[in-house]
Motif scaffolding. Structure first.
Motif, PDB file in Angstrom:
ATOM      1  N   HIS A 157       0.808  -1.217   0.000  1.00 53.15           N
ATOM      2  CA  HIS A 157       0.000   0.000   0.000  1.00 53.15           C
ATOM      3  C   HIS A 157       0.841   1.267   0.000  1.00 53.15           C
ATOM      4  CE1 HIS A 157      -3.573  -2.413   1.857  1.00 53.15           C
ATOM      5  NE2 HIS A 157      -3.434  -2.623   0.561  1.00 53.15           N
ATOM      6  N   GLY A 158       1.840   1.335   0.881  1.00 52.34           N
ATOM      7  CA  GLY A 158       2.628   2.559   1.013  1.00 52.34           C
ATOM      8  C   GLY A 158       3.374   2.919  -0.256  1.00 52.34           C
ATOM      9  N   ARG A 159       4.178   1.992  -0.760  1.00 53.26           N
ATOM     10  CA  ARG A 159       4.971   2.257  -1.969  1.00 53.26           C
ATOM     11  C   ARG A 159       4.082   2.523  -3.174  1.00 53.26           C
ATOM     12  NH1 ARG A 159       9.102  -2.293  -3.197  1.00 53.26           N
ATOM     13  NH2 ARG A 159       9.573  -0.857  -4.905  1.00 53.26           N
ATOM     14  N   ALA A 160       2.989   1.779  -3.305  1.00 49.45           N
ATOM     15  CA  ALA A 160       2.105   1.958  -4.456  1.00 49.45           C
ATOM     16  C   ALA A 160       1.489   3.345  -4.463  1.00 49.45           C
ATOM     17  CB  ALA A 160       1.008   0.893  -4.441  1.00 49.45           C
ATOM     18  N   ILE A 161       1.049   3.820  -3.302  1.00 49.48           N
ATOM     19  CA  ILE A 161       0.411   5.140  -3.224  1.00 49.48           C
ATOM     20  C   ILE A 161       1.409   6.243  -3.530  1.00 49.48           C
ATOM     21  CG2 ILE A 161      -0.669   6.767  -1.618  1.00 49.48           C
ATOM     22  CD1 ILE A 161      -1.901   4.231  -0.252  1.00 49.48           C
ATOM     23  N   VAL A 162       2.650   6.090  -3.054  1.00 52.98           N
ATOM     24  CA  VAL A 162       3.683   7.101  -3.334  1.00 52.98           C
ATOM     25  C   VAL A 162       4.084   7.065  -4.801  1.00 52.98           C
ATOM     26  CG1 VAL A 162       6.046   7.820  -2.846  1.00 52.98           C
ATOM     27  CG2 VAL A 162       4.533   7.160  -0.964  1.00 52.98           C
ATOM     28  N   LEU A 163       4.360   5.866  -5.333  1.00 57.24           N
ATOM     29  CA  LEU A 163       4.788   5.750  -6.728  1.00 57.24           C
ATOM     30  C   LEU A 163       3.721   6.232  -7.695  1.00 57.24           C
ATOM     31  CD1 LEU A 163       6.557   2.250  -6.654  1.00 57.24           C
ATOM     32  CD2 LEU A 163       7.646   4.485  -6.909  1.00 57.24           C
ATOM     33  N   ALA A 164       2.457   6.031  -7.355  1.00 55.91           N
ATOM     34  CA  ALA A 164       1.365   6.436  -8.242  1.00 55.91           C
ATOM     35  C   ALA A 164       1.362   7.937  -8.490  1.00 55.91           C
ATOM     36  CB  ALA A 164       0.024   6.000  -7.649  1.00 55.91           C
ATOM     37  N   ARG A 165       1.878   8.714  -7.545  1.00 55.15           N
ATOM     38  CA  ARG A 165       1.917  10.167  -7.714  1.00 55.15           C
ATOM     39  C   ARG A 165       2.706  10.585  -8.950  1.00 55.15           C
ATOM     40  NH1 ARG A 165      -1.461  13.668  -4.901  1.00 55.15           N
ATOM     41  NH2 ARG A 165      -1.664  13.016  -2.732  1.00 55.15           N
ATOM     42  N   PHE A 166       3.675   9.791  -9.333  1.00 52.95           N
ATOM     43  CA  PHE A 166       4.581  10.186 -10.403  1.00 52.95           C
ATOM     44  C   PHE A 166       4.189   9.596 -11.756  1.00 52.95           C
ATOM     45  CE2 PHE A 166       6.825  10.627  -6.456  1.00 52.95           C
ATOM     46  CZ  PHE A 166       7.509  11.813  -6.599  1.00 52.95           C
ATOM     47  N   VAL A 167       3.050   8.927 -11.821  1.00 50.32           N
ATOM     48  CA  VAL A 167       2.603   8.318 -13.074  1.00 50.32           C
ATOM     49  C   VAL A 167       1.265   8.919 -13.472  1.00 50.32           C
ATOM     50  CG1 VAL A 167       2.075   6.168 -14.277  1.00 50.32           C
ATOM     51  CG2 VAL A 167       3.767   6.184 -12.425  1.00 50.32           C
ATOM     52  N   SER A 168       1.246   9.585 -14.619  1.00 51.70           N
ATOM     53  CA  SER A 168       0.015  10.191 -15.110  1.00 51.70           C
ATOM     54  C   SER A 168      -1.067   9.137 -15.255  1.00 51.70           C
ATOM     55  CB  SER A 168       0.289  10.858 -16.469  1.00 51.70           C
ATOM     56  OG  SER A 168      -0.863  11.468 -16.974  1.00 51.70           O
ATOM     57  N   VAL A 169      -2.313   9.504 -15.056  1.00 49.01           N
ATOM     58  CA  VAL A 169      -3.492   8.638 -15.084  1.00 49.01           C
ATOM     59  C   VAL A 169      -3.567   7.796 -13.811  1.00 49.01           C
ATOM     60  CG1 VAL A 169      -4.795   6.870 -16.306  1.00 49.01           C
ATOM     61  CG2 VAL A 169      -3.495   8.548 -17.603  1.00 49.01           C
ATOM     62  N   VAL A 170      -2.469   7.097 -13.461  1.00 44.94           N
ATOM     63  CA  VAL A 170      -2.484   6.248 -12.273  1.00 44.94           C
ATOM     64  C   VAL A 170      -2.765   7.074 -11.024  1.00 44.94           C
ATOM     65  CG1 VAL A 170      -1.137   4.654 -10.842  1.00 44.94           C
ATOM     66  CG2 VAL A 170      -0.933   4.582 -13.326  1.00 44.94           C
ATOM     67  N   ARG A 171      -2.170   8.274 -10.926  1.00 44.14           N
ATOM     68  CA  ARG A 171      -2.394   9.084  -9.730  1.00 44.14           C
ATOM     69  C   ARG A 171      -3.836   9.590  -9.642  1.00 44.14           C
ATOM     70  NH1 ARG A 171       1.471  12.307 -12.215  1.00 44.14           N
ATOM     71  NH2 ARG A 171       0.614  13.895 -13.581  1.00 44.14           N
ATOM     72  N   THR A 172      -4.553   9.549 -10.771  1.00 44.22           N
ATOM     73  CA  THR A 172      -5.953   9.948 -10.758  1.00 44.22           C
ATOM     74  C   THR A 172      -6.849   8.819 -10.264  1.00 44.22           C
ATOM     75  OG1 THR A 172      -5.602  11.485 -12.591  1.00 44.22           O
ATOM     76  CG2 THR A 172      -7.855  10.798 -12.175  1.00 44.22           C
ATOM     77  N   VAL A 173      -6.615   7.602 -10.760  1.00 47.29           N
ATOM     78  CA  VAL A 173      -7.530   6.502 -10.454  1.00 47.29           C
ATOM     79  C   VAL A 173      -7.186   5.776  -9.157  1.00 47.29           C
ATOM     80  CG1 VAL A 173      -8.031   6.157 -12.890  1.00 47.29           C
ATOM     81  CG2 VAL A 173      -6.210   4.827 -11.823  1.00 47.29           C
ATOM     82  N   ILE A 174      -5.939   5.874  -8.687  1.00 43.53           N
ATOM     83  CA  ILE A 174      -5.538   5.092  -7.516  1.00 43.53           C
ATOM     84  C   ILE A 174      -6.283   5.523  -6.258  1.00 43.53           C
ATOM     85  CG2 ILE A 174      -3.614   6.571  -6.806  1.00 43.53           C
ATOM     86  CD1 ILE A 174      -3.631   2.719  -6.774  1.00 43.53           C
ATOM     87  N   ASN A 175      -6.643   6.811  -6.158  1.00 42.95           N
ATOM     88  CA  ASN A 175      -7.251   7.301  -4.921  1.00 42.95           C
ATOM     89  C   ASN A 175      -8.659   6.749  -4.694  1.00 42.95           C
ATOM     90  OD1 ASN A 175      -4.915   8.932  -4.434  1.00 42.95           O
ATOM     91  ND2 ASN A 175      -5.692  10.379  -5.939  1.00 42.95           N
ATOM     92  N   PRO A 176      -9.603   6.913  -5.640  1.00 36.91           N
ATOM     93  CA  PRO A 176     -10.921   6.305  -5.423  1.00 36.91           C
ATOM     94  C   PRO A 176     -10.879   4.784  -5.390  1.00 36.91           C
ATOM     95  CG  PRO A 176     -10.785   7.270  -7.620  1.00 36.91           C
ATOM     96  CD  PRO A 176      -9.573   7.731  -6.876  1.00 36.91           C
ATOM     97  N   LEU A 177      -9.978   4.175  -6.169  1.00 35.38           N
ATOM     98  CA  LEU A 177      -9.889   2.715  -6.149  1.00 35.38           C
ATOM     99  C   LEU A 177      -9.323   2.210  -4.832  1.00 35.38           C
ATOM    100  CD1 LEU A 177      -8.773   1.772  -9.777  1.00 35.38           C
ATOM    101  CD2 LEU A 177     -10.994   1.425  -8.696  1.00 35.38           C
ATOM    102  N   ALA A 178      -8.395   2.963  -4.244  1.00 28.92           N
ATOM    103  CA  ALA A 178      -7.878   2.571  -2.934  1.00 28.92           C
ATOM    104  C   ALA A 178      -8.995   2.584  -1.900  1.00 28.92           C
ATOM    105  CB  ALA A 178      -6.755   3.516  -2.504  1.00 28.92           C
ATOM    106  N   GLY A 179      -9.892   3.559  -1.996  1.00 32.92           N
ATOM    107  CA  GLY A 179     -11.042   3.586  -1.108  1.00 32.92           C
ATOM    108  C   GLY A 179     -11.980   2.424  -1.367  1.00 32.92           C
ATOM    109  N   ALA A 180     -12.249   2.135  -2.632  1.00 37.40           N
ATOM    110  CA  ALA A 180     -13.160   1.046  -2.980  1.00 37.40           C
ATOM    111  C   ALA A 180     -12.581  -0.313  -2.618  1.00 37.40           C
ATOM    112  CB  ALA A 180     -13.478   1.099  -4.476  1.00 37.40           C
ATOM    113  N   LEU A 181     -11.262  -0.453  -2.695  1.00 38.89           N
ATOM    114  CA  LEU A 181     -10.608  -1.730  -2.405  1.00 38.89           C
ATOM    115  C   LEU A 181     -10.238  -1.872  -0.934  1.00 38.89           C
ATOM    116  CD1 LEU A 181      -8.312  -1.973  -5.568  1.00 38.89           C
ATOM    117  CD2 LEU A 181     -10.506  -3.093  -5.149  1.00 38.89           C
ATOM    118  N   GLU A 182     -10.739  -0.955  -0.108  1.00 40.11           N
ATOM    119  CA  GLU A 182     -10.623  -1.050   1.338  1.00 40.11           C
ATOM    120  C   GLU A 182      -9.186  -0.979   1.848  1.00 40.11           C
ATOM    121  OE1 GLU A 182     -12.825  -4.462   2.647  1.00 40.11           O
ATOM    122  OE2 GLU A 182     -14.742  -3.577   2.075  1.00 40.11           O
ATOM    123  N   VAL A 183      -8.372  -0.137   1.226  1.00 38.32           N
ATOM    124  CA  VAL A 183      -7.077   0.187   1.818  1.00 38.32           C
ATOM    125  C   VAL A 183      -7.351   0.908   3.143  1.00 38.32           C
ATOM    126  CG1 VAL A 183      -4.968   1.568   1.559  1.00 38.32           C
ATOM    127  CG2 VAL A 183      -5.924   0.339  -0.414  1.00 38.32           C
TER     128      VAL A 183
END
Length: 202
Positions: A98-124
């Motif tokens: 969880h930690g590394r994925a959330i940080v790394l996602a910030r630096f990838v276009s598109v991924v940093r947009t979808v990771i936040n709501p999906l992290a909520g939906a996937l119960e992080v």
């Protein structure tokens, strides 16, 4: 205010992947330098505050939207792209944690947009997400802005090369997404061939 709104929308809304987060931060950093010219000159401190606030607030809002309504949406959706995107998000979170994925996602276009709501939906876990999204938001917003500021400070007249620089940043930010899509398509070709062969055998 513009920096805050763009970053908030990019990291909160699923349509935000059309917004130029990386290039905006880098350009804002350039425009904070003495070499930026007399037409536009921004305050580095104000840009940094707006960038961090927009990135952090947007990601947290996206997470809570996913937590409140994302699970029900994913349970009944038949949209192939949403299903595949959710599966990739699961693999991304499982691969890096969880930690590394959330940080790394910030630096990838598109991924940093979808990771936040999906992290909520996937119960992080909410505490885990909040900790690492703040850390990633600080690292991304401050790092990219300061990189633009340092480049602008070291090269007189750098504003003349602004468009090529922004173009390079956009291409670089989209490269990981393009490579992932290409890898996924290649991985899907053998399975489709096996399905066709199996159908023929039967």
């Amino acid at each position: 205010m513009g920096v805050f709104l763009v970053l908030f929308a990019e990291t909160r809304l699923l349509v935000g992947f059309f917004l130029p987060g990386d290039s905006l931060l880098f350009t804002a950093g350039l425009l904070c330098t003495a070499h930026a010219g007399d037409k536009v000159h921004l305050s580095l401190l104000l840009v940094l505050v707006a960038a961090v606030a927009g990135a952090v607030a947007g990601a947290q809002t996206g997470f809570w939207l996913g937590r409140r309504g994302g699970r029900a949406l994913l349970a009944r959706t038949t949209n192939r792209y949403l299903v595949e995107g959710t599966a990739r998000a699961r693999r991304f979170l499982a691969r890096y944690g969880h930690g590394r994925a959330i940080v790394l996602a910030r630096f990838v276009s598109v991924v940093r947009t979808v990771i936040n709501p999906l992290a909520g939906a996937l119960e992080v876990p909410a505490g885990t997400f909040a900790l690492w999204q703040v850390a990633g938001g600080l690292l991304w917003a401050v790092g990219v802005t300061v990189a633009g500021y340092l480049l602008g400070s070291s090269i007189p007249g750098v504003d003349r090369y602004l468009l090529p620089i922004v173009g390079i940043i956009v291409v670089a930010s989209l490269m990981p997404v393009a490579l992932e899509v290409r890898r996924s398509r290649r991985a899907g070709v053998p399975s489709r061939r096996r399905d066709r062969d199996g159908a023929v055998d039967r």
